[in-house]
Design an enzyme around this catalytic site. Structure first.
Site, short mmCIF file in Angstrom:
data_model
loop_
_atom_site.label_atom_id
_atom_site.label_comp_id
_atom_site.label_asym_id
_atom_site.label_seq_id
_atom_site.Cartn_x
_atom_site.Cartn_y
_atom_site.Cartn_z
N GLU A 142 38.01 11.82 62.58
CA GLU A 142 37.23 10.60 62.79
C GLU A 142 37.87 9.75 63.88
O GLU A 142 37.18 9.26 64.78
CB GLU A 142 37.17 9.82 61.47
N ARG A 143 39.19 9.60 63.80
CA ARG A 143 39.86 8.72 64.77
C ARG A 143 39.80 9.31 66.17
O ARG A 143 39.53 8.60 67.14
CB ARG A 143 41.32 8.49 64.33
#
Lengths: 259, 381
Positions: free
Chosen positions: B242-243
């Site tokens: 996600e990051r």
């Protein structure tokens, strides 16, 4: 239904184009891309082959320095293979010489139909489709906007200034396709990866049985004698709106005969 | 990172497709607070963009992560971060655990359709009392034979009103803390599930965000992703994806914002010259361009480490922290140099300024990134 689509690989129009000072020809070094106007022919070829339930699309191109970047784009869209004619002896070839080379390469693919753009984005002669047809002894239909195959014939809606005319010719034939008539597909990831492995047959002038003196700068019968820069654009007219701005716009549009 | 001709070709495909399918609709979708996820995802899925790195057996493309970098940058560039976020949820937040740990049956039923864009997905972790502190979640799945009975609520769920299934993190035992959690595929047509409300956000308004509630909602235990009780660890892993994907978006978006600002300042004249003739403005933009370049290449290094199978926790943590801060500064500067028109909703800078704020909060706030980094680098006592 085997279709040949003639595609040109050109310098990216988004970049800066340069002219050779002595020959007045476009400098075509570095990376070339698929001429966007050819993507319509590729799309139409793919659709016709799909509709026919078999057959494939072969690309035919002439380009310097064994350039294949633009071909890979069209192969990623779904074309099966490509024939590339790349030969230092072709530098300076004019439109008719190009048509001779393309026609000879097309013959090797034995297609049922040949598609081209109406003109290239970098050269704009617009003569090659008809020249190829003449050299191959095939019917030529230009500015095709809708193409339907029926048996041994092809029916074409041909764009004219007033509308369109319907033309029917026997196959094989050479059709130039107008831009915007189909929506070229974006290559999928799988298509891009598959394009790496698709065959590109690279040929020299001698492979095509063409006399080297008939092509290249020495064979060119067309010469660009002078190039003049386009006139710089003049500053626009600024109209102050004192409540009658719309009338001024209308009279301007009437003056330039838009309405 | 070496990008090949295939990468360039892929970038052209993605850019062209997004410019056709998203950019012209961005204003309308932002206004509506909603975008047609099912229709758009089908198109993206047909081009292989929703499962780039996934197993071809489930419809994935089997690509390496370098292509995900390009997709992320282009999603950021298209000028609609709300939709970019929604796509990111589908590709990098809700599905990585299922791909990595899910059973073949579960993947067949839920991963394949997500990759093809036939199903829209959400990641459901955050709760009213637990955001960055994931260990504090309270939504509970109690076992009843071969079923989970789920009760609780989830907050700030992207794609929440449109999702067909959620990657739901909940407690499956009483161990407390980060122990005893599981990830469960939760179909949203399950009785007992409800969208409590659609949330009104500062930015990314085209993306629907919801509060969800679960009341005695029953799903099969076989819907558990991976091992029962390993949900927290699996989710922490999923956060790295996600990051990274959020930072790729950010890099693409910032590059485009600088280009647009440069073009505007070239033609906007004040005091007899283009604004861009002002050395103060030149230097501010050059400084931002330099910082962006450093960040871009840092993300490439992160991607290479990921491709090499290394742990990218530190890379992803630093990249997200620095991207969030740079993006806030850059969006503020772009707006500032546009002057009054930049403050108007009709100008892209206003929305970009609002949209840019989220990166420092979502997917672990800046302060959590600092906490993680402090721990990793031993800045603790």
């Amino acid at each position: 239904m085997n279709v040949v689509v003639c595609v040109k690989q050109i310098p990216d129009p988004a970049g800066t184009m340069k002219l050779d000072q002595s020959s007045h020809n476009l400098v075509r070094e570095g990376k070339l891309i698929l001429d966007e106007s050819d993507s319509y022919g590729v799309e139409m070829g793919l659709q016709l082959a799909e509709q026919a339930g078999g057959g494939e699309v072969t690309l035919v191109s002439m380009a310097p320095n064994s350039e294949t970047s633009g071909l890979r784009t069209a192969l990623a869209m779904g074309a099966a293979r490509a024939i590339l004619v790349s030969d230092p002896g072709l530098a300076g070839t004019d439109a008719l010489g190009t048509a001779k080379v393309l026609a000879a390469a097309i013959k090797r693919a034995e297609p049922d139909l040949i598609l081209t753009a109406t003109e290239s984005t970098d050269g704009y002669t617009g003569t090659i489709p008809a020249q190829i047809a003449e050299l191959l002894g095939m019917p030529s239909v230009t500015f095709s906007k809708k193409v339907t195959i029926s048996g041994d014939n092809v029916t074409v809606e041909r764009q004219t200034e007033e509308g369109y005319e319907e033309v029917e010719v026997p196959l094989p034939a050479v059709l130039s396709v107008t831009a915007g008539v189909v929506e070229p597909r974006y290559p999928s990831f799988k298509g891009i990866m598959a394009a790496k492995g698709k065959p590109v047959d690279e040929l020299k002038v001698t492979d095509l049985g063409i006399d080297g003196s008939a092509v290249g700068a020495s064979g060119a019968r067309q010469e660009v004698t002078a190039v003049t820069p386009a006139e710089a654009r003049k500053a626009g007219e600024i109209v102050t709106d004192d409540g009658d701005g719309f009338q001024q716009i209308i009279s301007y549009l009437e003056r330039i005969k838009v309405i | 990172m070496l990008f090949t001709e295939e990468h360039d070709s892929f970038r052209r495909t993605v850019r062209g497709l997004l410019e056709r399918e998203v950019t012209p609709h961005a204003d309308e979708w932002e206004e509506a607070g909603h975008f047609p996820a099912h229709a758009l995802f089908k198109t993206l899925g047909a081009h292989g963009l929703l499962g780039l790195e996934y197993d071809p057996a489930y419809g994935g493309q089997g690509a390496d992560h370098s292509y995900a970098v390009i997709l992320g940058e282009e999603l950021g560039r298209m000028g609609c971060p709300g939709v970019a976020m929604a796509v990111g949820v589908q590709t990098d937040m809700a599905t990585p655990s299922l791909h990595r740990f899910g059973s073949p049956d579960l993947k067949e039923k839920y991963l394949g359709p997500a990759i093809r864009g036939e199903m829209v997905t959400s990641i459901a972790v955050t709760e009213p009392d637990a955001g960055s502190d994931v260990a504090g979640i309270r939504t509970r799945a109690a076992r009843d034979g071969d079923q989970w009975v789920i009760n609780g609520s989830k907050l700030y769920i992207t794609n929440g009103t449109q999702a067909d299934w959620l990657c739901l993190l909940c407690r499956t035992s009483d161990e407390g803390g980060y122990r005893g959690m599981s990830q469960i595929v939760f179909p949203t047509d399950t009785p007992g599930f409800a969208v409590s409300r659609k949330l009104d956000k500062l930015g990314n308004r085209s993306s629907d965000t919801a509060e969800l509630s679960f009341t005695d909602a029953r799903v099969p235990v076989t819907n558990t992703i991976g091992e029962i009780g390993r949900g927290f660890q699996q989710q922490m892993n999923q956060f790295q994806n996600e990051r990274m994907s959020a930072v790729y978006n950010s890099v693409g978006g910032m590059g485009r914002a600088l280009e647009r600002t440069r073009e505007y300042l070239k033609q906007r004249r004040a005091f007899g010259a283009p604004l861009l003739a002002n050395q103060y403005i030149q230097f501010k933009l050059a400084e931002l361009a330099a910082e962006l370049d450093v960040l871009r290449h840092y993300t490439y290094a992160c991607a290479e480490a990921y491709i090499a199978g290394q742990d990218t926790t530190r890379f992803a943590t630093i990249a997200k922290l620095k991207a969030g801060r740079l993006q806030r500064n850059l969006a503020d500067t772009c707006l500032q140099f546009h002057g009054g028109i930049g403050y108007m909703e009709e100008t892209w800078t206003a929305r970009y300024f609002r949209d840019s704020r989220l990166l420092s909060i979502g997917g672990g706030a800046d302060e959590v990134m600092l906490q993680v980094l402090s721990r990793l680098d031993g800045f603790t006592a």
